[in-house]
Every structure is written in structure tokens, then in C-alpha cells.
Design a protein around this motif. Structure first.
Motif, PDB file in Angstrom:
ATOM      1  N   ALA A 322      -0.457   1.492 -39.781  1.00 54.18           N
ATOM      2  CA  ALA A 322      -0.354   0.309 -40.217  1.00 54.18           C
ATOM      3  C   ALA A 322      -0.342  -0.389 -41.232  1.00 54.18           C
ATOM      4  N   ASP A 323      -1.677   0.355 -41.929  1.00 52.94           N
ATOM      5  CA  ASP A 323      -2.040   0.093 -43.109  1.00 52.94           C
ATOM      6  C   ASP A 323      -2.041   1.096 -44.260  1.00 52.94           C
ATOM      7  N   PRO A 324      -1.853   0.789 -45.445  1.00 57.40           N
ATOM      8  CA  PRO A 324      -1.488   1.916 -46.509  1.00 57.40           C
ATOM      9  C   PRO A 324      -2.981   2.918 -46.381  1.00 57.40           C
ATOM     10  N   LEU A 325      -3.608   3.934 -46.794  1.00 56.72           N
ATOM     11  CA  LEU A 325      -4.626   4.072 -47.756  1.00 56.72           C
ATOM     12  C   LEU A 325      -3.818   3.930 -49.493  1.00 56.72           C
ATOM     13  N   GLU A 326      -4.984   4.498 -50.061  1.00 52.48           N
ATOM     14  CA  GLU A 326      -5.455   4.442 -51.339  1.00 52.48           C
ATOM     15  C   GLU A 326      -5.084   5.638 -51.710  1.00 52.48           C
ATOM     16  N   ALA A 327      -5.850   6.698 -50.695  1.00 53.69           N
ATOM     17  CA  ALA A 327      -6.641   7.774 -50.772  1.00 53.69           C
ATOM     18  C   ALA A 327      -7.525   8.773 -49.633  1.00 53.69           C
ATOM     19  N   GLY A 328      -7.092   9.832 -49.717  1.00 56.17           N
ATOM     20  CA  GLY A 328      -8.207  10.480 -47.714  1.00 56.17           C
ATOM     21  C   GLY A 328      -6.777  11.054 -47.823  1.00 56.17           C
ATOM     22  N   GLU A 329      -7.054  12.077 -46.458  1.00 51.27           N
ATOM     23  CA  GLU A 329      -6.577  13.150 -45.920  1.00 51.27           C
ATOM     24  C   GLU A 329      -6.895  12.911 -44.147  1.00 51.27           C
TER      25      GLU A 329
END
Length: 520
Positions: A322-329
Motif C-alpha cells: 500500500a506504501d512504497p519502500l525505499e529499501a529492503g527485501e
């Protein structure tokens, strides 16, 4: 002695010097098509008293108060003001009689000032009535704030105020009608502890001024602090009125639900050796999510605790796309998953039950069966047409399985209680066969009986092998339900507690472990 005899007959002990209550409802009945909503109900309120009104959702509390505030009209029975019968046929008439109501969903205009909201439609005027006298408007609002011992600028636009301050404006609006009776419906639902303390101070000040307050809430700990008496309703009927301080919570709950609830801590199975179904590594999004990593195992209920703004909901929304991530798996069943939208998450078997079910979990204007089928419409499509029979049969199965109280699957979702609405959202994701479920504040705004049913349902889902993340601000709930507890503060996970080691004190210690404190 005659006065004592009358008191014992009604089951109500007056809390003011006068034996005549400021408000009394006697043998009130209200019918809606096919439903007897109120069946010979009664209620009394003394001047300067806080009288709690409790009952499961659908018990009739709101209907009774809507009759008192003029929103609904009774079919039979009496309303007495200072012992004399009155007719209340519309809200303005209730206001004229000194009866005000503060709804859970605030009714304010954000672009207007606090003073303008308080006196809307009744503004003082100047120049032969042609112009609003803003100075006098602000002066009158300031006088009400002074009565409340509230430091607030009357000219501040309501949209710039916190929810707690907006609620104070609603109270001020009710007091502007010289209200002797205030009805408060779940007034602390969106408040933090400091704001609740401020609200309670104002309530006690109003009590001292002789204002009688009807306080509708499901929060037992609050009622212990603020209520003098409690009246309980069940299935549209009046059950009893008892003194708050002299009555155990178990007794009140038993009156509400008609049965004793199992409040004992259950011993869940060990899930520490179960397969990992979800792993997240190094999730980041600004200051809202900061290097968040955790695992979730099959059949596990993983509790997420923390204060408001800690980042728990942000983590759930990011994993759900629902919300974008800047980093991560995000790793599901051992494989890396690319999730850029809720549709991607659902395709990977993830379901998300939002804390705001009415806006993000339900289409309240649609019926029960449509809501249950909402996330699985593809399976009910046959050569371009919806298989309505299959939808109805699937919905009926989940209505039976989850004990959803509804006249039929054709009933509009908005007409059901909060607990049953929550079950509909759960049914939606069960029909979709999601094996990873995020429950965000799963029992917010629902009564103790429905809470108990939701708890049993979560346990049953975990026993079936569903992996569950439960976000909750209620620490007893987190401790009761979780196999493990993760605690967040300011976007970070500040600690993990095994079930055996978790206590409210340890959770709060981690929930307040700010980065500056950690660094020092």
C-alpha cells in the motif's frame, strides 16, 4: 424510608442531593422493520453524575441515546426531565432542553474557526444584523473555554487542531446550548493517554458544575476511573444498574454478554520450530520505517506493540504494497517477492485487515455477500458473468463458520455491529485463502463479547497454520494472544520478547526507547 424504597425499586441510587433525576427514560420501546431495537428500556441520570452505558455492539445503547437526543422518536414509553414528561421530536428540541451529544465521529467544519463551529447558525451579529460580530463570537467561545479551563484560541481553524482538541470544541459546542446533560459516545477512541487525562479533567470539572454525563465506552479501565454508576443493556433490553466502584468487571461483562467469558491466559503451542513463511530484511522508508527486519512462522501469532506513531501500521502497509519502500527485501516461503501493490501482496497470499475497516476494509454500502467475495471476484466469474449463486453459498458458509450475526447475506454491511463487520473482513481474506494475515488493531471499537470471539477466531486460524501479525495498542491483548512480541519505537524495532518473558512493563520500556536514549 419511602425514598429508599423507591430507589431500590428502580435499581438506581441517586448520586446527587435531589431524589429526582435530571433525566429518566421509562419503558422505552423502538421498532425498526423486522427488529425490536429497544424493549421496555429504562435509564436514569442524576445531576453531576457520570453514568456509564455499556453493552455489546447492537445492544441498543446508541438507539436509546438517539431517542434522548431527538435523532429517533420512541414508539412508546416516557422521557422525564426533572420528573416531568417531555416530548423530544428532533435534535434542536433536545438542545433547547439542555441535552447535548458528542458523537464518536466528530461533526465539525475544518475550514471554520473553533468559535465559528461552536456557534454556527447562531452567530452574534452587528450593523443591524447584516454582519457577524467576530469579536463577540470569539469572546463567547473564550468564555466557554474558560469554563472548561481549556487554553485554546477561539480563532484557530478546526482543521489545524488535533483530534483531542477538536473533541473539546464539540464539548464546547454542546455547552453553548447551556447543556445540563452531555452524551459522550466512545470519546477516547482516538486519544492518547495524555489527551484522555485532559478529557477526564474536563469531565470532572463539568460534574462539579452539576452537568450529568452519559458515557458510552467499551474500555473497562477508563470506566473505573470516571464513572459513578453503570447501566448494562443486552439485546435491546435493560439488564441492571450497579455502582461502578463496588462491582467487579467480571460481573459487568457477564451482564453484558449473558455468559461468563474465558479470560484466562491460554497456553499456545510452541511454534519456534515451524517453517518461516515470511521474512523481511532491512525495510526502510524515511523515518517511518528504519531498518526493520523480522521473521514470521507458520501457525504463529506475532504481536507488534508500540505507542502511536511507532511505525507498526507503516510496516504492515509497506509489506502489503500500500506504501512504497525505499529499501529492503520481502521473502515469502523462501523466495524473494516483488510487492509493489496490494494486488501483488494478495497474489503472494498476504491479507491485510486495516485498523480503519470502514474506509479500507469494507464497502459499507454493499451487502455482506459482496464484501466477502470482494477480493475473490475472479473465481466467481463465468464467461464474463458473476455466479451470484456461488457467491451467496460461499458467503453463507463463512457467516455460519464465523458466527456473523446478520439477518441474511443480503444485509448491508453498514447496518451490522463493529464486531460483525470485522468478521466480514476476516471472511474476505479467508475466502481468498491467504496464509499470511496482518491484523491491525483487530478489536478496536468492538465490545468485550465480540473481542472474545475474535480472539478465539485468531487462535483457530493459527491452529490451521495461518501466520498472523497482530498489531495492537492494548497490551493485555498483545500478552494474551502473541507467541512472540516485537516492540517498535520511532520506526525501529527496539526489542523482541518471548511470550514467557513478556510483561507490560518490559514492553513499555522498549516502546519508549528512543534513539537518543539508546545512543547515550
Amino acid at each position: 424510608m419511602q425514598e429508599d424504597k423507591e430507589t431500590s425499586t428502580t435499581g438506581v441510587a441517586a448520586s446527587s442531593s435531589s431524589s429526582v433525576p435530571v433525566i429518566a427514560l421509562r419503558n422505552v420501546c423502538k421498532r425498526f422493520p423486522g427488529v425490536l431495537a429497544l424493549d421496555n428500556c429504562q435509564f436514569e441520570l442524576a445531576a453531576g453524575e457520570v453514568h456509564a452505558l455499556m453493552g455489546e455492539n447492537g445492544a441498543g445503547k446508541s438507539t436509546l441515546m438517539k431517542i434522548l437526543s431527538g435523532v429517533y422518536q420512541r414508539d412508546s414509553g416516557d422521557i422525564l426531565l426533572d420528573g416531568k414528561p417531555v416530548e423530544i421530536t428532533e435534535p434542536r428540541q433536545a438542545q433547547a432542553l439542555g441535552i447535548g451529544i458528542i458523537h464518536q465521529e466528530l461533526n465539525l467544519m475544518n475550514h471554520l474557526s473553533a468559535a465559528q463551529n461552536i456557534f454556527i447558525g447562531r452567530e452574534p451579529r452587528k450593523a443591524m444584523g447584516l454582519f457577524i460580530d467576530e469579536d463577540e463570537l470569539n469572546r463567547q467561545a473564550a468564555a466557554i473555554f474558560a469554563r472548561m479551563r481549556l487554553d485554546m484560541d477561539p480563532s484557530t481553524p478546526v482543521g489545524e487542531l488535533t483530534v483531542a482538541r477538536q473533541q473539546m470544541v464539540e464539548i464546547a459546542k454542546a455547552l453553548s446550548f447551556d447543556s445540563r446533560v452531555l452524551i459522550m459516545d466512545e470519546p477516547t477512541a482516538a486519544l492518547n493517554n495524555a489527551e484522555i487525562a485532559e478529557l477526564f479533567r474536563i469531565i470532572r470539572d463539568l460534574q462539579a458544575q452539576g452537568v450529568g454525563i452519559v458515557y458510552i465506552s467499551h474500555k473497562m479501565d477508563e470506566l473505573r476511573q470516571i464513572a459513578d454508576r453503570v447501566s448494562v443493556m443486552r439485546d435491546g433490553k435493560y439488564i441492571a444498574t450497579v455502582p461502578m466502584q463496588e462491582t467487579s468487571m467480571d460481573t459487568i461483562i457477564s451482564m453484558m454478554v449473558g455468559r461468563a467469558l474465558d479470560g484466562e491466559q491460554r497456553i499456545p503451542p510452541d511454534t519456534s520450530r515451524n517453517d518461516v513463511v515470511l521474512e523481511v530484511r532491512g525495510l526502510n522508508r524515511g523515518r517511518a520505517i528504519r531498518d526493520v527486519s523480522f521473521t514470521l512462522r507458520k501457525g504463529e501469532i506475532l504481536g507488534f506493540a508500540g505507542l502511536m506513531g511507532a511505525g507498526r501500521t507503516e510496516v504492515a502497509r509497506a509489506i502489503f504494497g500500500a506504501d512504497p519502500l525505499e529499501a529492503g527485501e520481502i521473502i515469502i516461503h523462501g523466495g524473494k517477492a516483488v510487492i509493489k501493490s496490494p494486488a501483488d501482496a494478495v497474489a503472494h497470499g498476504i491479507g491485510y485487515l486495516s485498523e480503519d475497516r470502514k474506509h479500507f476494509g469494507l464497502a459499507v454500502g454493499m451487502d455482506v455477500q459482496a464484501n466477502i467475495a470482494l477480493s475473490s471476484m475472479g473465481r466467481f466469474t463465468r464467461v464474463g458473468f458473476m455466479d451470484q449463486r456461488a457467491i451467496r453459498e460461499a458467503a453463507q458458509m463463512y457467516v455460519r463458520q464465523l458466527a456473523i450475526k446478520t439477518p441474511s447475506v443480503e444485509q448491508q454491511a453498514r447496518l451490522l455491529s463493529g464486531g460483525n463487520q470485522q468478521k466480514i473482513v476476516i471472511a474476505k481474506w479467508l475466502l481468498r485463502d491467504c496464509d499470511i494475515l496482518f491484523f491491525d488493531e483487530p478489536t478496536r471499537g468492538i465490545d468485550v463479547g465480540a473481542k472474545s470471539e475474535i480472539y478465539k477466531l485468531l487462535d483457530a486460524l493459527a491452529e490451521q497454520g495461518k501466520a498472523i501479525v497482530m498489531i495492537s495498542s492494548e497490551l493485555p491483548e498483545v500478552l494474551r494472544m502473541s507467541h512472540r512480541v516485537l516492540v517498535m519505537c520511532e520506526g525501529r524495532i527496539t526489542g523482541e520478547l518471548a511470550r514467557a518473558d513478556a510483561t507490560q512493563e518490559k514492553i513499555m520500556q522498549l516502546a519508549t526507547q528512543r534513539e537518543s536514549a539508546v545512543a547515550s
